[in-house]
Scaffold this active site. Structure first.
Site, PDB file in Angstrom:
ATOM      1  N   GLU A 121       0.856  -1.185   0.000  1.00  0.00           N
ATOM      2  CA  GLU A 121       0.000   0.000   0.000  1.00  0.00           C
ATOM      3  C   GLU A 121       0.891   1.233   0.000  1.00  0.00           C
ATOM      4  O   GLU A 121       1.445   1.619   1.026  1.00  0.00           O
ATOM      5  CB  GLU A 121      -0.936   0.005   1.216  1.00  0.00           C
ATOM      6  CG  GLU A 121      -1.806   1.248   1.339  1.00  0.00           C
ATOM      7  CD  GLU A 121      -2.494   1.628   0.025  1.00  0.00           C
ATOM      8  OE1 GLU A 121      -2.573   2.833  -0.247  1.00  0.00           O
ATOM      9  OE2 GLU A 121      -2.932   0.739  -0.742  1.00  0.00           O
ATOM     10  N   GLU A 122       1.077   1.782  -1.189  1.00  0.00           N
ATOM     11  CA  GLU A 122       1.962   2.933  -1.391  1.00  0.00           C
ATOM     12  C   GLU A 122       3.343   2.687  -0.758  1.00  0.00           C
ATOM     13  O   GLU A 122       3.822   3.491   0.034  1.00  0.00           O
ATOM     14  CB  GLU A 122       1.318   4.203  -0.838  1.00  0.00           C
ATOM     15  CG  GLU A 122       0.002   4.539  -1.510  1.00  0.00           C
ATOM     16  CD  GLU A 122      -0.541   5.906  -1.105  1.00  0.00           C
ATOM     17  OE1 GLU A 122      -0.096   6.442  -0.082  1.00  0.00           O
ATOM     18  OE2 GLU A 122      -1.398   6.434  -1.835  1.00  0.00           O
TER      19      GLU A 122
END
Length: 476
Positions: A121-122
């Site tokens: 996630e990012e």
């Protein structure tokens, strides 16, 4: 420079015939970092009743995936950053993960329509440094190989969500857009992988953060207002922040040779609390402007995103606050599934979550008949573990005065702990009441009564920056 602009124009114009001129689908991010999450079955009902056809998850929670089975909602399941190292190191770990979180949901009549696996996630967020970056490509490759082995690679694509700060333009001109220097090699590897497997590039676009971090970006420019002052880049004129950021990304992709990759905006939103101009009114204006902009045929977006995911479905009172107090207030709906403003995914009226079960109508407030000389210290203790972001400067409850803000802090902890009498003690300063203490636009919430309630206090080390803000701002 002129030659580069000409080549870039050719690249994006060529893309017009490849991707069309309108956004294919608008979905939403569904996060579950809440002390009392709305039951997954209620959330799926909320999604379906509002015509939301795609959802992006940040993990692969079995309860959530079971609730989505048979819904025909397109699903992106997530792999958390903490797993990247082990997935990079072992194909067996990747195969086990795919079996447990993908394959089992493709069997039987009530299958989950999983479309993407988001690896991390990012993970390229600048504040992470090299914590996750070395493991991303290897983890993605191993998940891809595991999907091939499971005969699912044609149905499920592997993607890596990139952060809003992975690309930039120091001059502010989109034509000068590029990826961060520390990411260049990794991005070439990632985009080569995505191109090989016909997967899109997932990326966050954040007009809200651009507005807060760049004094040259006005609020009107961020909200798609026609009165906004335009930004020029050569012969091109930009009339909103979204196009400015998006074309900066297009230029960055062109610079490293990947101008034709499909783009998915995996996160875009506007919070409603916890910061200046983070209100329901501004969020409504932003989303209405965004959807109209994405739906219309416009020369300003010759390569529009193939999908766009709004951040996010519900407020989450356990989200990390390192980016700002607004992090817990991205929801289009409140934590209990009630619409915050008028915004529709299907051009019909919004539908709230139905038959939501709450705790009894009771609140914890400060007892004004007691010696309150120690009340502020007790409020700080409550806010170290409960969500008090709304009473910070810029928040919806920042206007209530002492001791009303102390009562807000007391009630936050009381609700988080399922109305336990002990959580409203505060050294004898707390008082349980059945009279709603809400003031004007400041809502003193009652938590959900759900079997999924964690009833736990958040990690203090996640909340200490908030406590420090309270101390510095002198709210109590």
């Amino acid at each position: 420079m002129a030659r580069r602009l000409f080549l870039l124009l050719l690249a994006v114009t060529a893309g017009l015939s490849l991707t069309g001129t309108t956004v294919r689908a608008v979905g939403i991010n569904w996060g579950t970092e809440a002390s009392h999450p709305l039951p997954p079955s209620k959330v799926v009902e909320l999604l379906k009743s509002n015509g939301i056809v795609k959802v992006k998850l940040f993990d692969a929670d079995p309860k959530v995936l079971r609730a989505l089975s048979g819904s025909n909602i397109g699903v992106t399941i997530g792999i958390q950053n903490s797993m990247l190292k082990s997935l990079n190191a072992s194909v067996k770990v990747a195969e086990s993960w795919v079996h447990d979180n993908v394959t089992r949901y493709f069997n039987g009549g009530n299958r989950v329509r999983i479309e993407y696996v988001a690896v991390g996630e990012e993970p390229f967020l600048q504040s992470y440094g090299n914590q996750y970056k070395p493991f991303v490509i290897g983890a993605a490759m191993n998940i891809q190989n595991a999907l091939v082995k499971a005969n699912l690679a044609n149905e499920v694509k592997v993607v890596v969500p990139s952060s809003f700060d992975s690309f930039l333009s120091e001059s502010g001109r989109p034509s000068s857009g590029h990826f961060r220097a520390d990411l260049n090699k990794t991005m070439i590897e990632l985009l080569s992988f995505l191109t090989k497997h016909h997967s899109p590039f997932f990326v966050t676009i954040s007009p809200f953060l651009s507005f807060h971090q760049n004094k040259n970006i006005s609020l009107d420019f961020s909200l798609f207002k026609e009165t906004a002052k335009a930004h020029k880049d050569g012969r091109k004129t930009y009339r909103n922040s979204f196009d400015l950021s998006y074309d900066t990304l297009v230029s960055a992709l062109f610079t490293i040779g990947f101008s034709e990759v499909d783009i998915v905006v995996s996160k875009i939103g506007w919070p409603t609390d916890g910061a200046e101009n983070a209100t329901s009114l501004t969020a409504e204006a932003f989303f209405k402007g965004l959807i109209v902009h994405l739906e219309k045929k416009t020369a300003s977006l010759p390569r529009p995103p193939v999908e766009t995911y709004i951040e996010s479905l519900l407020d989450e009172d356990q989200r990390n606050l390192s980016a700002g107090n607004f992090e817990r207030h991205w929801g289009v709906f409140t934590f209990d599934g009630q619409a915050k403003y008028n915004f529709s995914f299907n051009h019909k009226n919004q539908v709230n979550a139905q038959n939501v079960q709450y705790l009894p109508p009771k609140w914890c407030v400060v007892n004004n008949n007691k010696d309150l000389s120690n009340a502020s210290a007790r409020a700080l203790e409550a806010c170290a573990v409960a969500d008090c972001t709304s009473i910070l400067p810029g928040g919806s409850c920042s206007g209530i005065r002492w001791p009303g803000n102390v009562s807000y802090a007391f009630n936050s902890l009381y609700q988080q702990n399922d109305h336990s009498a002990e959580s409203c003690n505060f050294g004898g300063l707390g008082l349980i009441t059945t009279v709603d203490p809400s003031e004007d636009n400041c809502r003193f919430s009652i938590q959900l009564d759900t079997s999924h309630s964690s009833s736990q206090t958040p990690n203090f080390f996640q909340s200490w920056p908030l406590l420090l803000l309270f101390l510095l701002s002198g709210l109590f």
